[in-house]
Scaffold this motif. Structure first.
Motif, PDB file in Angstrom:
ATOM      1  N   VAL A   1     -10.944   6.105  -4.154  1.00 59.50           N
ATOM      2  CA  VAL A   1      -9.735   5.284  -4.242  1.00 59.50           C
ATOM      3  C   VAL A   1      -9.815   4.246  -5.353  1.00 59.50           C
ATOM      4  O   VAL A   1      -8.905   3.435  -5.501  1.00 59.50           O
ATOM      5  CB  VAL A   1      -9.453   4.578  -2.898  1.00 59.50           C
ATOM      6  CG1 VAL A   1      -9.165   5.592  -1.817  1.00 59.50           C
ATOM      7  CG2 VAL A   1     -10.629   3.680  -2.488  1.00 59.50           C
TER       8      VAL A   1
ATOM      9  N   PRO B   1       0.817  -1.215   0.000  1.00 53.82           N
ATOM     10  CA  PRO B   1       0.000   0.000   0.000  1.00 53.82           C
ATOM     11  C   PRO B   1       0.846   1.260   0.000  1.00 53.82           C
ATOM     12  O   PRO B   1       1.948   1.291   0.551  1.00 53.82           O
ATOM     13  CB  PRO B   1      -0.804  -0.120   1.301  1.00 53.82           C
ATOM     14  CG  PRO B   1       0.062  -0.945   2.193  1.00 53.82           C
ATOM     15  CD  PRO B   1       0.747  -1.933   1.285  1.00 53.82           C
TER      16      PRO B   1
ATOM     17  N   PHE C   1      -6.109   2.071   2.296  1.00 50.21           N
ATOM     18  CA  PHE C   1      -5.238   1.176   1.533  1.00 50.21           C
ATOM     19  C   PHE C   1      -4.496   0.211   2.462  1.00 50.21           C
ATOM     20  O   PHE C   1      -4.276  -0.952   2.107  1.00 50.21           O
ATOM     21  CB  PHE C   1      -4.260   1.986   0.689  1.00 50.21           C
ATOM     22  CG  PHE C   1      -4.832   2.477  -0.604  1.00 50.21           C
ATOM     23  CD1 PHE C   1      -5.355   1.594  -1.533  1.00 50.21           C
ATOM     24  CD2 PHE C   1      -4.855   3.844  -0.900  1.00 50.21           C
ATOM     25  CE1 PHE C   1      -5.894   2.050  -2.737  1.00 50.21           C
ATOM     26  CE2 PHE C   1      -5.392   4.303  -2.096  1.00 50.21           C
ATOM     27  CZ  PHE C   1      -5.920   3.410  -3.015  1.00 50.21           C
TER      28      PHE C   1
END
Length: 333
Positions: free
Chosen positions: A321, A267, A280
């Motif tokens: 995202v 991430p 993330f």
């Protein structure tokens, strides 16, 4: 809509290609879109046929995404590209297709659902996205009846274009197209959840309507099409390609288990607001746990693909995202 036709060079071949509906699209993206549209209509408590306006309809793919709506559908598609409209009319002779601009004027008539599924609003600068939404809300206000809006844009913080996270509008080309020519790029708008929410609220306030049941959903977080092309972020693994290959073993009967380590997700640590980075990190924990369990248990690739596709479907933070960020709103005149 300006240079939209240049962006969609070769689009007809792409949208008609059977390869476009890869396992990720069939098993993760389309189910999510169908569910959001079904839930949007259900939230209206509407009886009888549902009149739908698909803004930026392309070749009419939205018709299939409406297959789980528990009502008959009366569909109108709006698109600025003449070839798209012509192709859509050929493919769907029972539907209505109109050439026009997102920013209005909209086709005449009342609609219970105003939808998009191909990020058409991202062709516009933010202030024009607000203008287009305001036009929809004014149309709803004039009908005097509640309606649902399902609108999508490109998500700002997709890992597909991590190097561009510092910008909200930059030159984008759909290099995953399967057409005869590569599409030209043009500036596109990328929004975080809070920024898209602000545009929706401002447009509603200007139009004099009220919003209810507002929510935002990310689509294609680790499996967006540009994770396969790596056009904008060459440093990520080709997640979509890898999952598609594993899933394809369902059809061939193969049980390839090697190379699962390539699917591990590292991430990002910087470049985005804390909530995005935390998301993330949490996703990496779940995703990598699935991958490592498959390695330890020597699972077949098909089983791993199904688990990762489920993880993708359930990843709905709404922070911006994913490849797409979808707003679902019930609008009260």
């Amino acid at each position: 809509m300006g240079k939209r036709e240049s962006v969609y060079a070769g689009a007809r071949a792409h949208y008609l290609s059977p390869k476009r509906r890869d396992p990720v699209k069939r098993s993760a993206e389309e189910p999510l879109s169908r569910a959001l549209l079904r839930e949007a209509v259900a939230g209206l408590g509407h009886q009888g046929p549902v009149r739908v306006l698909d803004l930026g309809c392309g070749t009419g793919d939205g018709l299939d995404l409406l297959s789980e709506v528990p009502h008959a559908v009366q569909y109108t598609g709006l698109d600025s590209d003449a070839d798209m409209v012509h192709t859509a009319a050929e493919l769907h002779p029972d539907a209505r297709f109109v050439r026009g601009d997102l920013r209005g004027p909209l086709p005449e008539g009342e609609f219970e659902l105003y939808m998009s599924s191909g990020v058409p609003y991202s062709h516009l600068p933010a202030e024009q996205i607000e203008q287009a939404l305001r036009g929809i809300f004014e149309h709803i206000r004039e009908t005097g009846k509640p309606a649902a809006l399902v609108a999508d844009v490109l998500g700002r913080y997709s890992i597909e274009w991590l190097p561009n996270w510092g910008h909200t509008r930059w030159d984008y080309a759909m290099t995953f197209f399967e057409g005869e020519s590569a599409p030209a790029g043009e500036p596109m708008t990328f929004l975080a959840g809070e920024d898209f929410a602000a545009l929706v609220r401002n447009a509603a306030s200007s139009a004099g309507v009220r919003l209810a049941d507002t929510r935002f959903t990310d689509r294609s977080v680790l499996l967006g099409r540009h994770t396969a092309t790596r056009t904008f972020n060459p440093h990520i693994p080709p997640y979509r390609k890898l999952v598609n290959e594993l899933h394809s073993d369902v059809e061939t009967g193969g049980k390839e288990t090697g190379g699962f380590e390539r699917l591990l997700f590292d991430p990002p640590q910087t470049g985005a607001p804390p909530a995005v980075l935390e998301h993330f990190a949490e996703l990496a924990s779940r995703w990598n746990g699935i991958v490592r369990a498959a390695i330890d248990q020597e699972q077949p690739g098909t089983a791993l693909a199904e688990e990762l596709l489920r993880c993708e479907r359930e990843n709905r933070s709404g922070l911006g995202v994913g490849h797409s960020l979808i707003a679902s709103v019930r609008v009260l005149p």
